[in-house]
Write a protein that holds these residues in place. Structure first.
Motif, PDB file in Angstrom:
ATOM      1  N   VAL A 630       0.819  -1.205   0.000  1.00  0.00           N
ATOM      2  CA  VAL A 630       0.000   0.000   0.000  1.00  0.00           C
ATOM      3  C   VAL A 630       0.857   1.260   0.000  1.00  0.00           C
ATOM      4  N   CYS A 631       1.890   1.300   0.828  1.00  0.00           N
ATOM      5  CA  CYS A 631       2.723   2.491   0.965  1.00  0.00           C
ATOM      6  C   CYS A 631       4.185   2.099   1.102  1.00  0.00           C
ATOM      7  N   GLY A 632       5.046   3.116   0.998  1.00  0.00           N
ATOM      8  CA  GLY A 632       6.462   2.935   1.226  1.00  0.00           C
ATOM      9  C   GLY A 632       6.875   3.564   2.542  1.00  0.00           C
ATOM     10  N   ALA A 633       8.108   3.313   2.967  1.00  0.00           N
ATOM     11  CA  ALA A 633       8.662   3.905   4.181  1.00  0.00           C
ATOM     12  C   ALA A 633      10.178   3.818   4.095  1.00  0.00           C
ATOM     13  N   SER A 634      10.858   4.454   5.068  1.00  0.00           N
ATOM     14  CA  SER A 634      12.317   4.468   5.111  1.00  0.00           C
ATOM     15  C   SER A 634      12.805   4.009   6.478  1.00  0.00           C
ATOM     16  N   ILE A 635      13.868   3.214   6.488  1.00  0.00           N
ATOM     17  CA  ILE A 635      14.484   2.772   7.743  1.00  0.00           C
ATOM     18  C   ILE A 635      15.379   3.890   8.272  1.00  0.00           C
ATOM     19  N   ILE A 636      15.206   4.248   9.553  1.00  0.00           N
ATOM     20  CA  ILE A 636      16.098   5.240  10.164  1.00  0.00           C
ATOM     21  C   ILE A 636      16.851   4.664  11.362  1.00  0.00           C
ATOM     22  N   SER A 637      16.459   3.488  11.842  1.00  0.00           N
ATOM     23  CA  SER A 637      17.156   2.817  12.945  1.00  0.00           C
ATOM     24  C   SER A 637      16.695   1.367  12.958  1.00  0.00           C
ATOM     25  N   PRO A 638      17.274   0.512  13.817  1.00  0.00           N
ATOM     26  CA  PRO A 638      16.830  -0.897  13.839  1.00  0.00           C
ATOM     27  C   PRO A 638      15.370  -1.074  14.217  1.00  0.00           C
ATOM     28  N   THR A 639      14.748  -0.049  14.808  1.00  0.00           N
ATOM     29  CA  THR A 639      13.352  -0.217  15.247  1.00  0.00           C
ATOM     30  C   THR A 639      12.389   0.822  14.693  1.00  0.00           C
ATOM     31  N   TRP A 640      12.873   1.850  13.980  1.00  0.00           N
ATOM     32  CA  TRP A 640      11.990   2.943  13.563  1.00  0.00           C
ATOM     33  C   TRP A 640      12.000   3.164  12.061  1.00  0.00           C
ATOM     34  N   LEU A 641      10.795   3.512  11.549  1.00  0.00           N
ATOM     35  CA  LEU A 641      10.585   3.845  10.147  1.00  0.00           C
ATOM     36  C   LEU A 641       9.951   5.223  10.047  1.00  0.00           C
ATOM     37  N   VAL A 642      10.206   5.904   8.907  1.00  0.00           N
ATOM     38  CA  VAL A 642       9.525   7.159   8.582  1.00  0.00           C
ATOM     39  C   VAL A 642       8.628   6.911   7.385  1.00  0.00           C
ATOM     40  N   THR A 643       7.379   7.380   7.445  1.00  0.00           N
ATOM     41  CA  THR A 643       6.456   7.253   6.321  1.00  0.00           C
ATOM     42  C   THR A 643       5.593   8.511   6.266  1.00  0.00           C
ATOM     43  N   ALA A 644       4.531   8.479   5.471  1.00  0.00           N
ATOM     44  CA  ALA A 644       3.641   9.632   5.335  1.00  0.00           C
ATOM     45  C   ALA A 644       2.437   9.469   6.260  1.00  0.00           C
ATOM     46  N   ALA A 645       1.991  10.600   6.823  1.00  0.00           N
ATOM     47  CA  ALA A 645       0.833  10.553   7.731  1.00  0.00           C
ATOM     48  C   ALA A 645      -0.430  10.115   7.006  1.00  0.00           C
ATOM     49  N   HIS A 646      -0.569  10.490   5.720  1.00  0.00           N
ATOM     50  CA  HIS A 646      -1.814  10.133   5.035  1.00  0.00           C
ATOM     51  C   HIS A 646      -1.921   8.631   4.796  1.00  0.00           C
ATOM     52  N   CYS A 647      -0.777   7.895   4.914  1.00  0.00           N
ATOM     53  CA  CYS A 647      -0.833   6.441   4.771  1.00  0.00           C
ATOM     54  C   CYS A 647      -1.510   5.780   5.974  1.00  0.00           C
ATOM     55  N   VAL A 648      -1.510   6.468   7.137  1.00  0.00           N
ATOM     56  CA  VAL A 648      -2.013   5.828   8.360  1.00  0.00           C
ATOM     57  C   VAL A 648      -3.295   6.479   8.861  1.00  0.00           C
ATOM     58  N   GLN A 649      -4.034   7.140   7.945  1.00  0.00           N
ATOM     59  CA  GLN A 649      -5.332   7.730   8.305  1.00  0.00           C
ATOM     60  C   GLN A 649      -6.444   6.705   8.078  1.00  0.00           C
ATOM     61  N   ASP A 650      -7.266   6.547   9.062  1.00  0.00           N
ATOM     62  CA  ASP A 650      -8.360   5.568   8.955  1.00  0.00           C
ATOM     63  C   ASP A 650      -9.365   5.995   7.893  1.00  0.00           C
ATOM     64  N   ASP A 651      -9.936   4.997   7.224  1.00  0.00           N
ATOM     65  CA  ASP A 651     -11.084   5.283   6.370  1.00  0.00           C
ATOM     66  C   ASP A 651     -12.265   4.455   6.878  1.00  0.00           C
ATOM     67  N   GLY A 652     -13.349   4.428   6.129  1.00  0.00           N
ATOM     68  CA  GLY A 652     -14.563   3.768   6.612  1.00  0.00           C
ATOM     69  C   GLY A 652     -14.399   2.281   6.830  1.00  0.00           C
ATOM     70  N   ARG A 653     -13.479   1.661   6.138  1.00  0.00           N
ATOM     71  CA  ARG A 653     -13.365   0.210   6.205  1.00  0.00           C
ATOM     72  C   ARG A 653     -12.127  -0.281   6.950  1.00  0.00           C
ATOM     73  N   THR A 654     -11.031   0.470   6.895  1.00  0.00           N
ATOM     74  CA  THR A 654      -9.768  -0.037   7.425  1.00  0.00           C
ATOM     75  C   THR A 654      -9.188   0.903   8.471  1.00  0.00           C
ATOM     76  N   ARG A 655      -8.700   0.321   9.585  1.00  0.00           N
ATOM     77  CA  ARG A 655      -8.070   1.095  10.653  1.00  0.00           C
ATOM     78  C   ARG A 655      -6.562   1.166  10.374  1.00  0.00           C
ATOM     79  N   PHE A 656      -6.182   2.055   9.461  1.00  0.00           N
ATOM     80  CA  PHE A 656      -4.769   2.182   9.084  1.00  0.00           C
ATOM     81  C   PHE A 656      -3.909   2.708  10.239  1.00  0.00           C
ATOM     82  N   SER A 657      -4.512   3.346  11.218  1.00  0.00           N
ATOM     83  CA  SER A 657      -3.754   3.901  12.346  1.00  0.00           C
ATOM     84  C   SER A 657      -3.384   2.829  13.365  1.00  0.00           C
ATOM     85  N   GLU A 658      -3.933   1.604  13.221  1.00  0.00           N
ATOM     86  CA  GLU A 658      -3.667   0.527  14.167  1.00  0.00           C
ATOM     87  C   GLU A 658      -2.440  -0.273  13.723  1.00  0.00           C
ATOM     88  N   PRO A 659      -1.475  -0.519  14.620  1.00  0.00           N
ATOM     89  CA  PRO A 659      -0.279  -1.305  14.248  1.00  0.00           C
ATOM     90  C   PRO A 659      -0.632  -2.682  13.703  1.00  0.00           C
TER      91      PRO A 659
END
Length: 843
Positions: A630-659
């Motif tokens: 669905v989306c891309g991201a970048s590795i910045i450390s062994p445990t953290w990624l950077v991505t776009a906020a609009h990739c993790v916005q919930d819509d009517g069907r999917t809870r994109f904000s949930e891990p």
């Protein structure tokens, strides 16, 4: 005498004439002007001693120069081969300890001495010869000859050695002498005679049909290769077969002056038979496969005392001569067809000559388009006479390296002759081409014909991009409203305006940009000050920008443009992070620098948009479970990624904000192909920026925490995070990557795509985008026309090269993700969020 065991040995005032007529002024005390007495006896003796010393020194120098210097000798080794036509190869000749080998070697060295005796330049300097190996072909002998040459005479001996074949033909032919042909000789690469080598290793491999042997550097893959070592592998195949060498791993130091591998179409290191020199780290997606011209091959490896790497592993097999990989040429007929160099896309063999005869239906002509064309050799990159490897089309020679699909040749009749030639040294990947029958009266139906005779879509005419490769589609144009009309008649995209690059070629696109006059410096706040005030220690701009990037990296007053060290010192150097120099004095600008590096050597394939495996190891693929990418991201450390906020916005069907919605794939190159180096992780946390605006896409950035740390590898590495003051200026080139659609309305790409883009002037972009660009956004446009650049992926990286590292300049946000032609892409500016990232992740 094994040449690898023998290192280099070394035998160890102007005067000034004064004017004669000097006028003296009268003085009240004449005694003061009286001439002093001479230096006395002591001074005279000292003068004589100094003069004698000078004379002795000069005499010594002259004697040394004319007598001793001519006795300074240089050891010079020549490697070569020759064919013995009145002998038949015996299996015992493979074993250098056999009596048969030693007897024939004795005859060869005797004959070599006789050959050298025919040349005055060679006979007086000749020392000795050794036979290194024999192979089939009647009998081919591989030898080394040592000469002790006075310094300065090396070139004369080189020239004499080049006449070896001629010298051998002048010998008398006693009944028991060897009959010699095809003598080849050249000076040995001096790196192979290094006095620093402490180990010499030699291996022999004789392959068999339907069997794959393996060679590898010592210790591979568990330990680095040893330092100060020279190794050679002599590879043989059966008569009637040729050698195929395939490297599945290649990981050496990047500088070939230090550690290197050389491959020869021979059993001894003859420079005129070298096929390739390799160093660095090659991606598995760029195959390193070589094919010999005969049934022998030599692989050599040399290492120095520093920076040893894992090394290499290669497979050795044999191919029957006359098989598809070893032949080319023939008659081609019909409306359309393909042809390519032998072994394409692998390296073609040396010493090849092929000819195709192409014939299309009567009334048509032949159009030949090269889809790939890679025939380049070291030192011949810009050669126009094609003296080395070439393709010849109806008598016209072609060589070098050309962008994909841009080189086209058209015949004048329905027949075309195509020849391919490779000489004995340095091979390349070759070519593949398509021929088609066309109507000469209308060679490009419903398309535009370039001067190069290639055809492009009519809508690409006068769009500002050089689609033809020769600018013929951009000449004599009527520019569209969305383009810059250059004074020279060309059109250019509007987003290239005022970026400091003369895209028009006549400066039209840089006129009216509010820049400063000649001799003035443009401040970051657009104020103009004299260039003489640059680095004068005074803040003339008012924002400190005239005191940045000074010759001496001085400590200056801190402001929003300066780099702040951990010791709170601010320095004038722009972008000092991870450049290998401790600018701060406390090393803080060189901390956390295990980032932004691709382990693999960059591919030199032209025009492709597929990324190489491991080329962008910080690229991440974010999958929604049970759905896919669905989306891309970048590795910045062994445990953290950077991505776009609009990739993790919930819509009517999917809870994109949930891990729990996500699956993360690191080290992925091809979607749905999970190789051994791909790592899958789940998420622990998703943190969108609290000020994200889903209407304007302002503050479009988010962080993701993995449920467990990932171990770095050559396929998984972090990108460098820029300091808040890091400068990504307009016109600088950056890379965008992702698995997005490769064309409008198309499906997502399977292979990771890449495109080179250029950062666009912020105010120009804001005008083009009707005022929608905030200070937390940056714009970039695709650099090259003629290809469909990838659209990329939301959340993916905008990677900016700095030295040999990549920094995360932006996050794909909105617009056309990969900034396709005439449509800028909009990216979240990472420097604006550096403090927030540090607060949430500690990175």
């Amino acid at each position: 005498m094994d040449y690898m065991d023998r290192g280099l040995r070394y035998t160890p005032t102007t005067g000034k004439d004064w004017e004669n007529s000097v006028q003296f002024l009268p003085a009240s005390d004449n005694k003061k002007l009286e001439k002093k007495k001479g230096p006395g006896k002591v001074g005279a003796v000292i003068g004589v001693v100094v003069l004698a010393a000078v004379i002795a020194l000069m005499t010594g120098l002259l004697v040394w120069h004319f007598h001793f210097r001519k006795n300074v000798r240089v050891k010079r080794m020549y490697s070569g081969s020759m064919r013995i036509t009145n002998q038949v190869f015996e299996d015992a000749y493979e074993n250098s300890n056999s009596s048969e080998f030693q007897e024939l070697a004795r005859q060869v060295t005797t004959q070599l001495k006789t050959i050298y005796s025919k040349s005055p330049q060679l006979s007086k300097y000749y020392v000795d010869s050794t036979v290194q190996a024999f192979s089939e072909g009647s009998v081919i002998v591989y030898y080394l000859s040592e000469f002790s040459i006075p310094a300065g005479q090396e070139a004369a001996v080189d020239n004499a050695m080049s006449s070896m074949n001629k010298l051998s033909r002048t010998l008398p032919r006693p009944g028991d002498s060897l009959v010699i042909q095809d003598v080849v000789s050249s000076v040995l690469d001096s790196r192979m005679l290094s006095t620093s080598f402490s180990r010499y290793l030699r291996h022999s491999v004789h392959t068999k049909p339907n069997y794959i042997d393996q060679i590898q550097s010592p210790g591979f893959p568990n330990s680095p290769y040893p330092p100060n070592t020279f190794i050679q592998w002599q590879l043989r195949a059966e008569p009637g077969y040729i050698i195929k060498l395939y490297f599945d791993t290649m990981n050496l130091e990047k500088n070939c002056k230090n550690d290197f591998i050389r491959i020869y179409d021979s059993l001894v290191a003859i420079e005129s038979r070298v096929m390739e020199e390799l160093c660095g780290y090659f991606s598995p997606s760029e195959p390193l496969t070589f094919v010999s011209s005969g049934n022998v091959m030599l692989v050599t490896m040399a290492t120095n005392d520093q920076k040893n790497y894992p090394g290499f592993r290669a497979q050795v097999s044999q191919i029957k001569r006359g098989s598809r990989e070893t032949t080319c040429g023939g008659l081609l007929t019909g409306e359309r067809g393909l042809l390519s160099s032998p072994s394409f896309p692998n390296f073609y063999p040396p010493s090849m000559s092929c000819q195709w005869s192409i014939e299309v239906p009567a009334g048509k002509v032949v159009k030949l388009t090269f889809l790939k064309f890679l025939l380049s050799e070291p030192g011949q990159e810009n050669s126009r006479d094609c003296r080395k490897d070439y393709v010849e089309v109806d008598g016209k020679k072609l060589c070098g390296e050309k962008p994909d699909g841009t080189m086209t040749e058209t015949s004048s009749t329905n027949k075309m002759s195509v020849k391919f030639f490779s000489d004995t040294s340095y091979v390349d990947r070759g070519f593949n081409a398509v021929f088609e029958a066309i109507d000469m009266a209308d060679p490009c139906p419903n398309q535009f014909q370039c001067k190069s005779q290639s055809c492009i879509k009519s809508e690409l005419r006068c769009d500002g991009w050089d689609d033809c490769g020769d600018l013929s589609d951009e000449q004599n144009c009527q520019c569209k409203p969305e383009s810059i009309k250059c004074n020279n008649g060309m059109c250019k995209p509007k987003f290239w305006k005022c970026d400091g690059v003369d895209d028009c070629g006549d400066g039209t696109d840089e006129i009216g940009c509010g820049g400063c006059k000649s001799g003035e410096l443009t401040c970051k706040n657009n104020k103009c000050v004299s260039e003489k005030k640059h680095c004068d220690g005074i803040d003339d701009c008012g924002d400190g920008s005239d005191e940045l990037n000074c010759a001496r990296n001085t400590e200056i007053q801190c402001n929003e443009l300066t780099y702040r060290c951990k010791n709170n010192k601010c320095i004038s150097k722009v972008n000092p992070e991870c450049d290998g120099t401790d600018d701060c004095g406390d090393g803080s600008d060189e901390q956390d620098c295990n980032c932004g590096r691709s382990m693999f050597t960059r591919s030199r394939i032209v025009g492709g948009q597929d990324a190489e495996v491991g080329e962008f190891p910080w690229q991440v693929s974010l999958h929604v479970k049970s759905f896919g990418h669905v989306c891309g991201a970048s590795i910045i450390s062994p445990t953290w990624l950077v991505t776009a906020a609009h990739c993790v916005q919930d819509d009517g069907r999917t809870r994109f904000s949930e891990p729990g919605t996500w699956e993360v794939y690191l080290g992925l190159h091809i979607q749905r192909k999970i190789d051994s180096h791909v790592v899958k992780r789940n998420l622990k946390r998703v943190i969108p920026h609290p000020n994200y605006n889903h209407y304007t896409y302002d503050n479009d950035i988010a962080l993701m925490e993995l449920d467990s740390p990932v171990t770095y590898s050559e396929y998984i590495r972090p990108v460098c995070l820029p300091a808040p003051q890091h400068d990504f200026p307009s016109s600088s080139t950056v890379w965008i990557t992702g698995w997005g659609a490769t064309r409008e309305g198309g499906s997502a790409a399977t292979v990771l795509q890449k495109a080179q883009v250029r950062i666009i002037n912020h105010s120009v972009c804001n005008d083009l985008m009707s005022g929608q660009i905030t200070s937390r956004m940056l714009c970039a446009g695709v650099l090259t026309g003629g290809v469909d650049a990838c659209q990329g992926d939301s959340g993916g990286p905008l990677s900016s090269p700095s030295g040999n590292r990549m920094f995360l300049a932006g996050v794909v946000s909105w617009g056309d993700g990969c900034a396709r032609r005439n449509k800028p892409g909009i990216y979240t500016t990472v420097t604006q969020f550096r403090g927030w990232i540090k607060e949430k992740t500690g990175v």
